[in-house]
Write a protein that holds these residues in place. Structure first.
Motif: not given
Length: 264
Positions: A109-122
């Motif tokens: 999401d574009g609201d920064l409630q989904n921390p991008p630091e989770n992307l590598p694990a996904l």
């Protein structure tokens, strides 16, 4: 749909090299969140050899589009897609995936409630050379949610009802953090609010779904675009529709096989 600010390739990728991953970010009235969000996505993906970020402005009334284009002017890996009027989160994601060049898609999401630091694990399960051929979706499930009590309770009820009806084995389908195969996503039936039913829809088409716990952050700028009543009203109709789609699902997923030499 209009395409604005489409940039040349980033230093890590040439125009001859397709990105391995396309990160799609739907945004509506999120001007204050975009600069830190995009910078954190870039940092999180710094180990990838080739990636692109596609920011979809869903008919914002603030400076979201202008801010996105300002960022794209200095970030060659960033592309901006724009809707002239708001179509909703699912429509924005769909537009972004259609424009994406990567075989793998990651969304947040574009609201920064989904921390991008989770992307590598996904992305890791899908980028693994030994990944199962039928692994189609890695869905994030939020832990330690930083929402209001009313929103958490409403979400818990909706997720519980959906899980009982669809049997999708997913605790939290409302999480925007997901990674999946682009071709598999584009083969799904598209409808408004589709993003909340991706685990059930991927499973319907015969894909394996994996779940990864992800973090959650409080909203620091802007405001939520949905109320609990709005979610409940559309959720009932959507749930019935997805249940119908699953009942009418395909019985097999086609795949290419090697034939003979073709010589008589």
């Amino acid at each position: 749909m209009q395409t604005n600010g489409t940039a040349t390739a980033a230093p890590k990728q040439t125009t001859e090299t397709a990105p391995a991953v396309s990160v799609v970010i739907p945004a509506h009235d999120e001007e204050a969140n975009l600069p830190p969000l995009v910078n954190r996505v870039r940092e999180a993906l710094s180990d990838l050899a080739a990636y692109e970020i596609i920011l979809v402005d869903d008919g914002s009334g603030d400076r979201t589009r202008a801010v996105a284009l300002e960022l794209a002017a200095t970030m060659p890996e960033l592309r901006v897609i724009a809707h002239d009027q708001a179509g909703g989160q699912s429509a924005a994601v769909h537009s972004g995936v259609q424009a994406a060049r990567g075989a793998l898609i990651a969304t947040l999401d574009g609201d920064l409630q989904n921390p991008p630091e989770n992307l590598p694990a996904l992305l890791a399960p899908l980028l693994d050379p030994n990944a199962p051929a039928d692994l189609g979706l890695v869905a994030g499930q939020r832990v330690g949610r930083r929402d209001t009590l009313s929103k958490r309770l409403a979400s818990r009820f909706a997720n519980g009802l959906r899980a009982r009806v669809l049997r999708d084995a997913t605790r939290d389908t409302g999480c925007g953090l997901k990674a999946y195969r682009r071709s598999a996503y584009l083969a799904l039936p598209f409808f408004n609010h589709q993003h909340r039913y991706l685990p059930a829809l991927f499973a319907r088409d015969g894909w394996q779904v994996m779940h990864v716990d992800v973090t959650h952050a409080p909203r620091e700028a802007g405001r939520s675009k949905y109320s609990n009543l709005q979610r409940a009203m559309v959720g009932i109709v959507d749930l019935a529709g997805v249940w119908w789609l699953i009942r009418r699902r395909k019985t097999a997923r086609p795949h290419e096989v090697t034939g003979g030499s073709g010589q008589g």
